[in-house]
Design a protein around this motif. Structure first.
Motif, short mmCIF file in Angstrom:
data_model
loop_
_atom_site.label_atom_id
_atom_site.label_comp_id
_atom_site.label_asym_id
_atom_site.label_seq_id
_atom_site.Cartn_x
_atom_site.Cartn_y
_atom_site.Cartn_z
N GLN A 760 0.83 -1.20 0.00
CA GLN A 760 0.00 0.00 0.00
C GLN A 760 0.86 1.26 0.00
OE1 GLN A 760 -2.14 1.24 3.62
NE2 GLN A 760 -4.06 0.99 2.44
N VAL A 761 1.91 1.28 0.84
CA VAL A 761 2.81 2.45 0.90
C VAL A 761 3.57 2.60 -0.41
CG1 VAL A 761 4.87 3.38 2.05
CG2 VAL A 761 3.04 2.36 3.40
N ALA A 762 3.92 1.46 -1.04
CA ALA A 762 4.66 1.50 -2.31
C ALA A 762 3.77 1.83 -3.50
CB ALA A 762 5.36 0.17 -2.54
N GLY A 763 2.47 2.01 -3.27
CA GLY A 763 1.55 2.37 -4.34
C GLY A 763 1.09 1.20 -5.17
N ASN A 764 0.95 0.04 -4.61
CA ASN A 764 0.51 -1.16 -5.33
C ASN A 764 -0.75 -1.68 -4.66
OD1 ASN A 764 0.16 -3.54 -6.71
ND2 ASN A 764 2.28 -4.24 -6.48
N PRO A 765 -1.92 -1.04 -4.92
CA PRO A 765 -3.16 -1.42 -4.22
C PRO A 765 -3.63 -2.83 -4.56
CG PRO A 765 -3.61 0.14 -5.98
CD PRO A 765 -2.13 0.08 -5.86
#
Length: 893
Positions: A760-765
């Motif tokens: 989530q933090v890495a932008g991979n929902p």
């Protein structure tokens, strides 16, 4: 004359007519002496007489029984009870108190006729003539029975002190009772069972009986009787008097009379000196001095025993006839109680009085009797009693040698008689020296967790142990105690050395002796397992503890099994398998409750593990309830002490008290070496406290050194890295720590959540959603709610999505947040599942095979199949999947 082939107790037979002759209608007995009116008078009840309706009720309730027997010891209150009942009857009552002078047939029947006349019962004059031998050939007893049978009202004949009647009188009495029919109701008041065909009356329901047990005063009756004597005491004081006297009526009355003269009646009743009292005078006169000298000697000698059999009594007396003497004493209600299987005991008050009398009559004999008893009890395996008598004799050296040579040291730790033995050994004479006494002292001190004293005595014993096979039992006992000391001190190396010493000495110990002491091997493994656990060798610890459960079974092995189950539960909990941990813990508690054990380690450790599992499931109230009654085990076992500290800290973290959690986890635990997992879990709690207070960098730094050793610490470090904004570091830590390791569900769920957060933090929902779904699926089986509560600040948006809500429905989401369902009546389980069936059902839900379930429960495959069939029947299903589904609907899983 009676035929020799005719049964003696046949009511229909004609008894022999051998009465002395006396003129009818006179006031003199067959010897020409006047009848004594006191023999026919209803006894006068004292002013302080207590009517006991519970005893009168059965007599009033069964008026049709032709025979009534009130049988009890001397002073049991039977005469006054019957007199009270007889005084209330509306039918004629003939009373006769027997004594030795009128026990023979002629005198007996002459007095019976006089008792009947004195009560107003018309006895035909020709009956007396027949008794004189001037009749027409018909049996005089037949005439008497015919006359009584013809009366319009039932005549009650009470024969008090019936023990004085001659043997042939019972046969004649049975004849009259049988032929008199409804005209006669016979009431016998003996101390012993009369020679009547009682079995026939009992089989026909024609007898009403009141015996010693019913005659005993209850606490309420005792308080009421004391009150009638002007002695007002508490119910507790009355209960104490009942305990001491066993409700014996004369003892209660005599004590009441004496207490009335005391300034503190309650204290007197509690502490009165039985050996020099009115009670003692009564019992010595009525029971002891009326016996032959040899019987008196036997009673005095067995008074040193709590219980005894004929062989033990013979050992103390030096004879071979105790069997018949004891049987006679019991039959005569001489305060000798039959415990069954050939064992007896004296009435406690009688025993107390006899012991005082023994010391006065035979000073110096008591220690010798205790020594004889101790030797006999040792030969017959009665360990606590042997120790008690050895201690009473002051023969501590022999007692200690017996304990060691018989390998009985282990019984101090079986939980069955441990408290009794420890109490008996508390006064072991400090002047008694040698290896055996020091081993016993070490065992006593270690049993009460006094490690310093125990180690001192253990060192002294080791210095005094002689070499050779003769001391093999002593060296094996020493090795067992060494292993226990190692467990209590947290010394794995010492435990392994003790185990090696035990293996080396076992071949020198006689095999039959080892077979009689299976608890020694189990106890050694029970001590070895926790030290391996303390060292972080989980698999080796699990192997040692499992060997206890797969070994022999028996009462002496219950406590080692309970302790092993408790520690296996802790291992599974630390490894992240809450379901397995819960099953082991529940098995430990069930075994403990079945045998009513009060061991401070096994059951308490099981409750501790259940509290930890409850925290992981978000059941914080239940966790606190399980934790509250669990004592601090710091002085007992470092493994249990750290386990409690970790569970307590996790509960505090769950309640938002991070600082208190860090303090609880960091409390020092004395141990010879530092435990790697204990250090790691303590560090993890400190890191979680930092994380909860918004210091993720500090949390990650704290866990840096332990993350590689413990997967759960690695997951904690990953959570800290993600919270600090470094998802790459989090994934790197997780990959390094969890690769090639089989993780438990509790660790897997937290690891999946940490990866989801990183994604989530890495932008991979998409990856975050997949990982969240994996975590939910893994957690649902174990109902692990706490990891999601920890993740709620960042995970809430993910959990709000419809697919996640579906996965969380019914176990994670609060009530009202689950997707709507069809409204259907709740299923009802008519036939409840047993505890073992629930265990099997839980494993069915985990998709375990039949063989795996059998191994996990330590039962056979056939037993598992039987339980599965029963589960299917009770749930009304035919397949595993349907059983699990229906069980969830019923709230069983």
């Amino acid at each position: 004359m009676e035929s020799k082939d005719e049964p003696k107790d046949e009511p229909g037979g004609e008894p022999k007519d051998d009465f002395p002759r006396t003129p009818s209608g006179t006031d003199v007995d067959p010897l020409g002496d006047p009848f004594l009116r006191t023999r026919f008078a209803l006894p006068t009840r004292p002013a302080a007489f207590l009517r006991r309706d519970r005893l009168l009720a059965p007599l009033d309730r069964e008026p049709g029984t032709p025979l009534v027997m009130v049988n009890g010891t001397a002073g049991a209150g039977k005469t006054l009870l019957v007199a009270d009942w007889a005084a209330r009857l509306r039918q004629p009552v003939a009373w006769l108190t027997l004594d030795a002078a009128i026990g023979g047939p002629g005198m007996f029947w002459a007095h019976v006729l006089q008792a009947l006349r004195a009560s107003g019962v018309p006895v035909s004059p020709d009956t007396g003539t027949v008794l004189d031998g001037a009749g027409n050939g018909r049996c005089p007893l037949g005439r008497l029975a015919a006359q009584l049978g013809a009366t319009q009202r039932t005549v009650t004949l009470v024969l008090d002190d019936y023990d004085h009647a001659a043997a042939e009188v019972s046969e004649q009495l049975a004849f009259v009772l049988h032929h008199a029919g409804a005209g006669l109701r016979l009431v016998l008041v003996p101390r012993t069972e009369p020679l009547l065909p009682l079995h026939r009356y009992r089989a026909a329901g024609e007898i009403s009986e009141i015996r010693d047990a019913e005659l005993a005063f209850t606490a309420q009756e005792t308080a009421a009787l004391l009150d009638l004597h002007g002695v007002r005491v508490t119910v507790q004081a009355a209960d104490a008097l009942v305990e001491r006297t066993r409700g014996w009526a004369a003892g209660v009355r005599l004590s009441a009379l004496a207490a009335r003269e005391s300034p503190d009646p309650s204290l007197y009743l509690k502490e009165f000196e039985a050996g020099h009292s009115a009670v003692a005078d009564f019992l010595l006169a009525e029971v002891l001095r009326s016996r032959p000298p040899r019987t008196q000697d036997l009673l005095l000698r067995v008074s040193v025993l709590e219980r005894f059999c004929a062989d033990l009594a013979n050992t103390l007396v030096g004879g071979d006839d105790a069997d018949s003497v004891l049987a006679t004493l019991h039959r005569e209600n001489a305060f000798v109680e039959d415990l069954g299987h050939g064992w007896y005991r004296l009435h406690p008050l009688f025993r107390e009085i006899l012991r005082v009398h023994l010391r006065e009559r035979c000073p110096g004999l008591e220690p010798d009797l205790h020594r004889r008893a101790a030797r006999w009890l040792r030969r017959h395996g009665a360990l606590p009693e042997m120790v008690a008598h050895g201690a009473a004799a002051g023969d501590w050296a022999a007692t200690a040698r017996a304990l060691v040579d018989d390998l009985a040291i282990g019984e101090l730790f079986t939980g069955l008689r441990s408290d009794d033995l420890a109490g008996l050994l508390a006064d072991l004479d400090p002047g008694t020296t040698g290896a055996a006494p020091d081993l016993v002292r070490a065992a006593r001190d270690l049993a009460r967790h006094d490690l310093d004293r125990g180690l001192t005595h253990l060192r002294h014993a080791h210095e005094e142990l002689p070499p050779g096979a003769d001391a093999a039992a002593a060296r094996l006992s020493w090795a067992l105690l060494e292993a226990l000391a190692a467990r209590l001190s947290g010394s794995p190396r010492r435990a392994e050395q003790a185990a090696r010493a035990a293996r080396q000495v076992r071949p020198e110990v006689p095999a039959p002796l080892l077979d009689r002491r299976p608890e020694l091997s189990a106890q050694l493994l029970t001590h070895l397992g926790p030290t391996r656990l303390w060292a972080g060798r989980f698999d080796a610890a699990r192997a040692a503890l499992t060997a206890v459960l797969t070994g022999p079974d028996g009462a002496s092995l219950v406590l080692p099994r309970v302790e092993s189950l408790g520690r296996l539960a802790l291992i599974e909990y630390l490894d992240g398998w809450p379901g397995r941990a819960e099953r082991h813990a529940r098995a430990a508690l069930a075994e403990s409750e079945r045998f009513s054990l009060h061991d401070p380690v096994g059951p308490d450790l099981a409750r501790l593990v259940l509290a930890g599992v409850a925290v992981d499931r978000g059941e914080l109230g239940r966790a606190q309830q399980l934790l509250d009654p669990t004592p601090d085990p710091a002085s007992q076992d470092p493994v249990a002490a750290v386990g409690r500290a970790i569970v307590t800290a996790r509960l505090l973290l769950a309640r938002g008290r991070s600082r208190a959690a860090a303090e609880a986890a960091g409390a020092p635990v004395p141990a010879v070496v530092t435990s790697p997992w204990a250090e790691g879990r303590t560090t993890l709690v400190a890191a979680e406290a930092h994380l909860a207070e918004g210091r993720p960098d500090v949390a990650a730094q704290v866990l840096r050194e332990v993350a590689d050793e413990d997967p759960e610490c690695a997951v904690g470090a990953a959570r800290a890295h993600v919270a600090a904004g470094d998802p790459s570091a989090a994934l790197r830590v997780l990959d390094e720590a969890t690769a090639h390791r089989r993780l438990g569900p509790a660790v897997r769920v937290r690891a999946a959540l940490a990866r989801a957060h990183a994604a989530q933090v890495a932008g991979n929902p998409v990856a975050a959603r997949h990982l969240m779904a994996d975590a939910l699926l893994d957690a649902r089986r174990e109902r692990l709610r706490r990891p999601f509560a920890e993740a709620r600040p960042w995970a809430e948006p993910l959990l709000a999505a419809p697919p996640m809500r579906q996965l969380a429905a019914g176990w994670l989401l609060p009530e009202g947040e689950a997707p709507a369902r069809r409204t259907e009546p709740a299923p009802v389980l008519v036939d409840q599942l047993s505890v073992r069936e629930r265990d099997v059902l839980a494993r069915l839900a985990e998709l375990m095979s039949t063989e795996e379930i059998a191994a996990d429960l330590y039962v056979s495959v056939n037993t598992v199949k039987t339980h599965v069939k029963s589960v299917y029947r009770k749930l009304a299903v035919n397949r595993r999947h349907d059983a699990v589904r229906r069980a969830r609907e019923l709230g069983l899983l």
